[in-house]
Design a protein around this motif. Structure first.
Motif, PDB file in Angstrom:
ATOM      1  N   ALA A 170      41.694  44.337  45.907  1.00 22.88           N
ATOM      2  CA  ALA A 170      40.395  44.997  45.827  1.00 22.88           C
ATOM      3  C   ALA A 170      39.271  44.140  45.270  1.00 22.88           C
ATOM      4  O   ALA A 170      38.114  44.366  45.637  1.00 22.88           O
ATOM      5  N   PHE A 171      39.559  43.192  44.396  1.00 23.62           N
ATOM      6  CA  PHE A 171      38.485  42.521  43.669  1.00 23.62           C
ATOM      7  C   PHE A 171      37.492  41.831  44.599  1.00 23.62           C
ATOM      8  O   PHE A 171      36.303  41.714  44.271  1.00 23.62           O
ATOM      9  N   HIS A 172      37.931  41.352  45.758  1.00 27.22           N
ATOM     10  CA  HIS A 172      37.027  40.659  46.668  1.00 27.22           C
ATOM     11  C   HIS A 172      35.931  41.574  47.216  1.00 27.22           C
ATOM     12  O   HIS A 172      34.961  41.086  47.794  1.00 27.22           O
ATOM     13  N   TRP A 173      36.078  42.892  47.027  1.00 28.12           N
ATOM     14  CA  TRP A 173      35.022  43.825  47.432  1.00 28.12           C
ATOM     15  C   TRP A 173      34.054  44.129  46.290  1.00 28.12           C
ATOM     16  O   TRP A 173      33.049  44.802  46.499  1.00 28.12           O
ATOM     17  N   PHE A 174      34.351  43.678  45.078  1.00 29.63           N
ATOM     18  CA  PHE A 174      33.521  44.019  43.915  1.00 29.63           C
ATOM     19  C   PHE A 174      32.329  43.074  43.796  1.00 29.63           C
ATOM     20  O   PHE A 174      32.364  41.934  44.282  1.00 29.63           O
ATOM     21  N   ASP A 175      31.311  43.521  43.089  1.00 29.13           N
ATOM     22  CA  ASP A 175      30.263  42.630  42.602  1.00 29.13           C
ATOM     23  C   ASP A 175      30.786  42.019  41.304  1.00 29.13           C
ATOM     24  O   ASP A 175      30.947  42.735  40.311  1.00 29.13           O
ATOM     25  N   PRO A 176      31.077  40.716  41.279  1.00 32.11           N
ATOM     26  CA  PRO A 176      31.734  40.143  40.103  1.00 32.11           C
ATOM     27  C   PRO A 176      30.945  40.312  38.809  1.00 32.11           C
ATOM     28  O   PRO A 176      31.539  40.580  37.757  1.00 32.11           O
ATOM     29  N   THR A 177      29.634  40.181  38.886  1.00 31.65           N
ATOM     30  CA  THR A 177      28.828  40.301  37.668  1.00 31.65           C
ATOM     31  C   THR A 177      28.867  41.723  37.129  1.00 31.65           C
ATOM     32  O   THR A 177      29.103  41.955  35.931  1.00 31.65           O
ATOM     33  N   GLY A 178      28.668  42.692  38.005  1.00 33.10           N
ATOM     34  CA  GLY A 178      28.709  44.083  37.575  1.00 33.10           C
ATOM     35  C   GLY A 178      30.084  44.503  37.119  1.00 33.10           C
ATOM     36  O   GLY A 178      30.235  45.262  36.152  1.00 33.10           O
ATOM     37  N   ALA A 179      31.128  44.020  37.812  1.00 34.27           N
ATOM     38  CA  ALA A 179      32.494  44.373  37.431  1.00 34.27           C
ATOM     39  C   ALA A 179      32.849  43.777  36.076  1.00 34.27           C
ATOM     40  O   ALA A 179      33.482  44.440  35.243  1.00 34.27           O
ATOM     41  N   PHE A 219      33.974  34.669  36.324  1.00 33.91           N
ATOM     42  CA  PHE A 219      34.274  36.069  36.021  1.00 33.91           C
ATOM     43  C   PHE A 219      35.021  36.186  34.706  1.00 33.91           C
ATOM     44  O   PHE A 219      34.652  36.987  33.835  1.00 33.91           O
ATOM     45  N   PHE A 220      36.081  35.427  34.530  1.00 32.87           N
ATOM     46  CA  PHE A 220      36.846  35.513  33.290  1.00 32.87           C
ATOM     47  C   PHE A 220      36.082  34.906  32.116  1.00 32.87           C
ATOM     48  O   PHE A 220      36.214  35.372  30.979  1.00 32.87           O
ATOM     49  N   GLY A 221      35.287  33.890  32.383  1.00 31.26           N
ATOM     50  CA  GLY A 221      34.460  33.328  31.332  1.00 31.26           C
ATOM     51  C   GLY A 221      35.204  32.495  30.316  1.00 31.26           C
ATOM     52  O   GLY A 221      34.633  32.053  29.319  1.00 31.26           O
ATOM     53  N   GLY A 222      36.466  32.275  30.522  1.00 31.44           N
ATOM     54  CA  GLY A 222      37.279  31.513  29.579  1.00 31.44           C
ATOM     55  C   GLY A 222      38.606  31.190  30.219  1.00 31.44           C
ATOM     56  O   GLY A 222      38.710  31.040  31.434  1.00 31.44           O
ATOM     57  N   SER A 223      39.647  31.125  29.447  1.00 39.52           N
ATOM     58  CA  SER A 223      40.955  30.783  29.994  1.00 39.52           C
ATOM     59  C   SER A 223      41.593  31.981  30.676  1.00 39.52           C
ATOM     60  O   SER A 223      41.410  33.123  30.259  1.00 39.52           O
TER      61      SER A 223
END
Length: 253
Positions: free
Chosen positions: A111-120, A179-183
């Motif tokens: 599902a994640f490929h359908w999300f807006d990464p910033t908003g999610a 998206f993860f912003g880290g490790s």
């Protein structure tokens, strides 16, 4: 491209019946690395027809299935009606409607490929408790794994409506780093499905990027599928190969 929250409205039944589940190794990984355990509150975002949610429920988690598409959500509700620890939620990745600091794990299967990464990312960070984890999972067909899979890919290239655009949405470690912003960790597992002729057709028609019944391109597509099946079947069955891609980590980096 069609609104991703509506792409599967006319495919929910096929999706529920013919899409693959996930191997037990995935649940073991989530238990070891993401805290999956009885009683853990999990937001399964983009839960669709409940394929991943069911496995989480069987491990004793309290699962909130967040799904924006009504037909998919209702199919999930039917599948999971017997689980007291399941709650169906009409929401999106960017607006789950769940309370803040309410879940220890956010999962997203296929599902994640359908999300807006910033908003999610913002929404997941809001609903996760401190130290909570995110697990993003895909069953990705291994189109080069066998002659069957190569022929199936050629069929998609010929008949797919926006198949190439959808495949370009697939993510990897590089695209997920912001998206993860880290490790975070990446793991690769294997999965497979065995189909007879009827169920292989159901698997094909569960895809949002192929013509469905009523489309003039559907009949010739299914004729070609019959040829693919006949060439590769053994004992009336074919084997569909997947790589299970798992990315998990926190959003606190």
């Amino acid at each position: 491209m069609q609104d991703p929250t509506r792409r599967f409205s006319n495919r929910a039944d096929s999706y529920a019946r013919y899409r693959p589940a996930y191997p037990e190794e995935l649940l073991d990984l989530l238990a070891a690395e993401c805290g999956l355990a009885p009683g853990l509150a999990v937001a399964d975002v983009g839960s669709g027809t409940g394929i991943l949610s069911r496995l989480l429920l069987e491990r004793g988690a309290e699962v909130y299935g967040v799904e924006p598409n009504r037909e998919m959500r209702e199919a999930g509700e039917r599948l999971l009606a017997g689980y007291e620890n399941f709650t169906s939620v009409a929401g999106t990745a960017e607006a789950t409607t769940l309370p803040g600091n309410s879940v220890g794990l956010v999962s997203a299967g296929q599902a994640f490929h359908w999300f807006d990464p910033t908003g999610a990312r913002e929404e997941f960070g809001r609903i996760l408790v401190p130290g909570g984890r995110v697990a993003l999972v895909w069953n990705s067909p291994l189109y080069g794994a066998s002659p069957l899979m190569r022929d199936y890919r050629r069929l998609l290239e010929r008949f797919g409506t926006d198949w190439e655009k959808v495949t370009h949405l697939e993510v990897d470690a590089g695209t997920l780093r912001p998206f993860f912003g880290g490790s975070f960790e990446e793991r690769l597992l294997r999965n497979r499905q065995t189909f007879d002729r009827e169920s292989l057709e159901g698997r094909l028609l569960s895809s949002s990027f192929v013509p469905g019944p009523g489309d003039e391109r559907c009949s010739p597509m299914l004729e070609e599928l019959s040829g693919v099946f006949s060439r590769h079947q053994r004992g009336g069955e074919v084997v569909f190969e997947y790589e299970v891609r798992v990315f998990h980590g926190s959003l606190e980096g």
